[in-house]
Design a protein around this motif. Structure first.
Motif, short mmCIF file in Angstrom:
data_model
loop_
_atom_site.label_atom_id
_atom_site.label_comp_id
_atom_site.label_asym_id
_atom_site.label_seq_id
_atom_site.Cartn_x
_atom_site.Cartn_y
_atom_site.Cartn_z
N ILE A 11 0.87 -0.58 -0.17
CA ILE A 11 -0.24 0.45 0.04
C ILE A 11 0.82 1.43 -0.23
CG2 ILE A 11 -1.83 1.28 1.30
CD1 ILE A 11 -2.43 -1.33 2.08
N SER A 12 1.63 1.27 0.92
CA SER A 12 2.56 2.83 0.84
C SER A 12 3.58 2.78 -0.72
CB SER A 12 3.99 1.85 1.81
OG SER A 12 3.49 1.95 3.42
N ALA A 13 3.80 1.72 -0.97
CA ALA A 13 4.25 1.57 -1.80
C ALA A 13 3.29 2.37 -3.66
CB ALA A 13 5.00 0.84 -2.77
N GLN A 14 2.47 1.87 -3.04
CA GLN A 14 1.35 2.02 -3.98
C GLN A 14 0.62 3.51 -3.93
OE1 GLN A 14 -1.98 -0.41 -4.13
NE2 GLN A 14 -1.20 -2.21 -4.65
N VAL A 15 1.06 4.38 -2.85
CA VAL A 15 0.74 5.17 -2.31
C VAL A 15 1.79 6.42 -2.51
CG1 VAL A 15 0.82 7.62 -0.61
CG2 VAL A 15 -1.36 5.36 -0.52
N GLU A 16 2.85 6.03 -2.52
CA GLU A 16 4.21 6.76 -2.99
C GLU A 16 4.06 7.19 -4.63
OE1 GLU A 16 7.29 5.25 -1.58
OE2 GLU A 16 7.21 5.71 0.62
N GLY A 17 3.90 5.73 -5.21
CA GLY A 17 3.70 6.53 -6.87
C GLY A 17 2.58 6.57 -6.95
N ALA A 18 1.62 7.24 -6.55
CA ALA A 18 0.51 7.77 -6.81
C ALA A 18 0.64 9.37 -6.77
CB ALA A 18 -1.01 7.32 -6.15
N ALA A 19 1.82 9.75 -5.52
CA ALA A 19 2.23 11.00 -4.96
C ALA A 19 2.80 11.54 -6.13
CB ALA A 19 2.79 11.05 -4.06
N ALA A 20 3.86 10.76 -6.71
CA ALA A 20 5.02 10.81 -8.05
C ALA A 20 3.78 11.65 -9.42
CB ALA A 20 6.18 9.66 -7.70
N ASP A 21 3.35 9.88 -9.41
CA ASP A 21 2.58 10.43 -10.43
C ASP A 21 1.85 12.47 -9.86
OD1 ASP A 21 3.59 8.19 -11.44
OD2 ASP A 21 1.57 7.16 -11.60
N ALA A 22 1.60 12.40 -9.29
CA ALA A 22 0.43 13.55 -8.87
C ALA A 22 1.79 14.92 -9.78
CB ALA A 22 -0.81 13.74 -7.73
N GLU A 23 2.81 14.90 -8.56
CA GLU A 23 3.60 15.80 -8.82
C GLU A 23 3.71 16.21 -9.77
OE1 GLU A 23 7.07 15.18 -5.83
OE2 GLU A 23 5.91 14.86 -4.07
N ASP A 24 4.26 14.91 -10.77
CA ASP A 24 4.14 14.92 -12.17
C ASP A 24 3.06 15.93 -13.04
OD1 ASP A 24 6.78 13.80 -11.94
OD2 ASP A 24 6.08 11.47 -12.51
N MET A 25 1.97 15.18 -12.71
CA MET A 25 0.96 15.60 -13.66
C MET A 25 0.78 17.49 -12.99
SD MET A 25 -1.81 13.20 -12.91
CE MET A 25 -3.29 14.00 -14.64
N VAL A 26 1.20 17.87 -11.62
CA VAL A 26 0.83 19.38 -10.98
C VAL A 26 2.05 20.26 -12.24
CG1 VAL A 26 2.02 20.97 -9.40
CG2 VAL A 26 0.05 19.00 -8.91
N GLU A 27 3.18 19.44 -12.98
CA GLU A 27 4.50 20.24 -13.01
C GLU A 27 3.63 20.55 -14.39
OE1 GLU A 27 6.75 21.62 -11.89
OE2 GLU A 27 5.58 21.42 -9.81
N LYS A 28 3.53 18.82 -15.45
CA LYS A 28 3.28 19.14 -16.45
C LYS A 28 2.28 20.57 -16.55
CE LYS A 28 4.18 14.81 -17.78
NZ LYS A 28 4.10 13.38 -18.55
N GLY A 29 1.31 20.52 -15.29
CA GLY A 29 -0.12 21.00 -15.47
C GLY A 29 0.75 23.30 -15.69
N LYS A 30 1.47 23.46 -14.42
CA LYS A 30 2.18 24.37 -14.74
C LYS A 30 2.96 24.96 -15.42
CE LYS A 30 3.37 24.26 -9.33
NZ LYS A 30 4.32 24.31 -8.48
N SER A 31 3.89 23.86 -16.31
CA SER A 31 4.75 24.06 -17.95
C SER A 31 3.68 24.66 -18.69
CB SER A 31 4.92 22.54 -17.60
OG SER A 31 6.01 23.25 -19.00
N LYS A 32 2.39 24.29 -18.65
CA LYS A 32 1.49 23.89 -19.83
C LYS A 32 0.65 25.40 -20.15
CE LYS A 32 -1.06 21.60 -22.83
NZ LYS A 32 -0.79 21.10 -23.82
N ALA A 33 0.54 26.00 -18.20
CA ALA A 33 0.47 27.33 -18.17
C ALA A 33 1.37 27.79 -18.44
CB ALA A 33 -0.56 27.30 -16.56
#
Length: 92
Positions: free
Chosen positions: A58-80
């Motif tokens: 579960i911890s590994a899955q949560v860490e993976g989801a957090a990393a994915d979320a951070e990537d999405m935020v960075e891509k969104g900022k870049s796009k903005a």
């Protein structure tokens, strides 16, 4: 039913079956109590290991989801920032 619940049920059933088998075995009470203590300890150790593995998973899955979320935020900022630059360029 989730696989973790099924696994937990199987482990509890196996522990209960082992305990009943030892209780009804034709041996001295002292020997039976030793076996019960040993089997109970083994069952507890197995449950702890399975629980630990589940928590790690579960911890590994949560860490993976957090990393994915951070990537999405960075891509969104870049796009903005890119859109802002495009808008400024078009209106300048």
């Amino acid at each position: 039913m989730s696989s973790s619940k099924l696994l937990l049920g199987v482990l509890i059933g196996a522990a209960a079956g082992s305990l009943l088998g030892v209780l009804f075995a034709p041996e001295k009470g002292k020997d039976t109590r030793k076996k019960i203590a040993t089997k109970s300890g083994d069952a507890v150790d197995k449950l702890k290991k399975k629980f630990s593995d589940l928590i790690d998973s579960i911890s590994a899955q949560v860490e993976g989801a957090a990393a994915d979320a951070e990537d999405m935020v960075e891509k969104g900022k870049s796009k903005a920032h890119q859109l802002k630059a495009d808008v400024q360029q078009n209106f300048s």
